[in-house]
Design an enzyme around this catalytic site. Structure first.
Site, PDB file in Angstrom:
ATOM      1  N   LYS A  78     -15.522  56.347 -48.981  1.00 45.16           N
ATOM      2  CA  LYS A  78     -16.908  55.913 -49.159  1.00 45.16           C
ATOM      3  C   LYS A  78     -17.599  56.884 -50.106  1.00 45.16           C
ATOM      4  CE  LYS A  78     -21.034  55.053 -46.406  1.00 45.16           C
ATOM      5  NZ  LYS A  78     -21.550  54.922 -45.044  1.00 45.16           N
TER       6      LYS A  78
ATOM      7  N   LYS B  79     -15.416  51.722 -50.698  1.00 42.54           N
ATOM      8  CA  LYS B  79     -16.818  51.316 -50.779  1.00 42.54           C
ATOM      9  C   LYS B  79     -17.579  52.238 -51.712  1.00 42.54           C
ATOM     10  CE  LYS B  79     -20.905  51.295 -47.961  1.00 42.54           C
ATOM     11  NZ  LYS B  79     -21.539  51.927 -46.866  1.00 42.54           N
TER      12      LYS B  79
HETATM   13  C1  PBG Z   1     -24.163  53.601 -42.938  1.00 43.26           C
HETATM   14  C2  PBG Z   1     -23.891  52.588 -43.960  1.00 43.26           C
HETATM   15  C3  PBG Z   1     -24.416  52.445 -45.262  1.00 43.26           C
HETATM   16  C4  PBG Z   1     -23.895  51.256 -45.774  1.00 43.26           C
HETATM   17  C5  PBG Z   1     -23.042  50.730 -44.815  1.00 43.26           C
HETATM   18  N1  PBG Z   1     -23.039  51.571 -43.707  1.00 43.26           N
HETATM   19  C6  PBG Z   1     -25.426  53.253 -45.991  1.00 43.26           C
HETATM   20  C7  PBG Z   1     -25.176  54.621 -46.424  1.00 43.26           C
HETATM   21  O1  PBG Z   1     -24.082  55.188 -46.293  1.00 43.26           O
HETATM   22  O2  PBG Z   1     -26.158  55.186 -46.892  1.00 43.26           O
HETATM   23  C8  PBG Z   1     -24.223  50.655 -47.112  1.00 43.26           C
HETATM   24  C9  PBG Z   1     -24.022  49.198 -47.200  1.00 43.26           C
HETATM   25  C10 PBG Z   1     -24.640  48.534 -48.375  1.00 43.26           C
HETATM   26  O3  PBG Z   1     -25.217  49.155 -49.275  1.00 43.26           O
HETATM   27  O4  PBG Z   1     -24.560  47.314 -48.409  1.00 43.26           O
HETATM   28  N2  PBG Z   1     -23.822  54.879 -43.226  1.00 43.26           N
END
Ligand code: PBG
Length: 315
Positions: A181, A234
């Protein structure tokens, strides 16, 4: 009826949905046309519509105003997510529910874990965070979640959750790790929806930097070793190379998250008349599938399902 176009099919899609306390609520999000914050009863109506168009998998996010330093509202059987899972599973046993397991929507500081109080820096307290995430995952499993999806990027989160699940009679509950991520701009609209932007600092300490490649694969490897049933890259579009390499390196179920900012861009461009929305969505989905994703988590899922159900282009 064409159920797939260029290899994009409804079964490989997961639709993210947002739930908050209330009755009969369906709040639009300005940056995300078509996406809403639902109260549990309204979400049930939405799920009914989703199932009718063939979407069987959702990724459930909770939103709360009850924030504190430890994200207490995230765990326990009374949490918004646990009660919603109970309601949805009762009404729609065939629905596959995946739940996001992260504290950022529940903490007053907006970070994904519990912080060391003594510090001004963003220093995640590993033990407390792993404990909280495990409790959260357990409460979702107890309510009937099919998958829990830890997204806090806390080291060891998958093994810690796996252990907690196995030790409490939830061997069947699966784990989708948000393995690789990246610290991305493209989460912007999501943070509006979930009210989860960090109040200070950023997520660079625990999310991957844009230039990192090798660490993405070691994170994926860690998650596989720790027991993740699905691993994830992601965001999707700026990281197609990572998806492709992960596909080539690992024989494991691979998901890609087509995140909020990627959705917002397509929608904004379509509204401005810069491109045809349907064509643009299929172009992007085809790219993500071509890169090697088995599963695509996307806010476009209901539109894609409607377009595919309408038929048209042969399989
Ligand atoms: C929680 C999370 C996030 C997203 C999914 N789970 C936000 C982040 O890490 O700030 C982002 C999903 C999206 O942008 O559609 N941590």
């Amino acid at each position: 009826m064409a159920k797939s176009r260029y290899g994009v099919d409804i079964d490989s899609l997961v639709y993210p949905v947002f739930v908050r306390q209330g009755i009969d609520l369906q709040q639009p999000i300005p940056s995300m046309p078509g996406v809403y914050r639902f109260s549990p009863d309204s979400l049930a109506k939405e799920v009914d519509r989703l199932l009718k168009i063939g979407i069987k998998k959702i990724l459930l996010f909770g939103i709360t105003e009850e924030k504190d330093e430890c994200g207490t509202a995230a765990y326990g059987d009374k949490s918004i997510v646990s009660t919603t899972i109970g309601l949805l599973k009762h009404l729609f046993p065939e629905l596959i529910i995946m739940t996001d397991v992260c504290l950022c929507a529940y903490t007053s500081h907006g970070h994904c874990g519990i912080l060391n109080r003594s510090s001004d820096d963003v220093l995640i307290n590993k033990d407390k965070t792993l404990h909280a995430l495990s409790e959260m995952a357990l409460s979702h499993a107890a309510a009937g979640a099919d998958y829990v999806a830890p997204s806090a990027m806390a080291e060891g989160q998958v093994s810690s959750i796996r252990k907690a699940l196995d030790g409490n009679g939830f061997k069947e509950t699966r784990i989708m790790g948000y393995s690789a991520k990246y610290a991305s701009q493209f989460y912007g609209p999501f943070r509006d929806i979930a009210d989860s932007a960090p109040r200070f600092g950023d997520r660079c300490q625990y999310q991957l930097g844009w230039t990192e490649r090798e660490r993405a694969f070691s994170k994926i490897e860690d998650d596989i070793r720790e027991g993740a049933d699905i691993v994830m890259v992601k965001p999707a579009l700026a990281y197609l190379d990572i998806i492709r390499e992960a596909r080539d390196k690992f024989r494991h179920r691979l998901a890609a998250y087509n995140v909020s900012g990627e959705y917002a861009m397509i929608k904004a461009g379509a509204q401005s008349g810069y491109w045809d929305e349907e064509e643009a969505v299929f172009e992007v989905m085809t790219a993500i599938k071509r890169a090697g994703a088995d599963i695509v988590i996307t806010y476009h899922a209901p539109d894609i399902a409607r377009w595919l159900n309408r038929g048209g282009v042969p399989q």
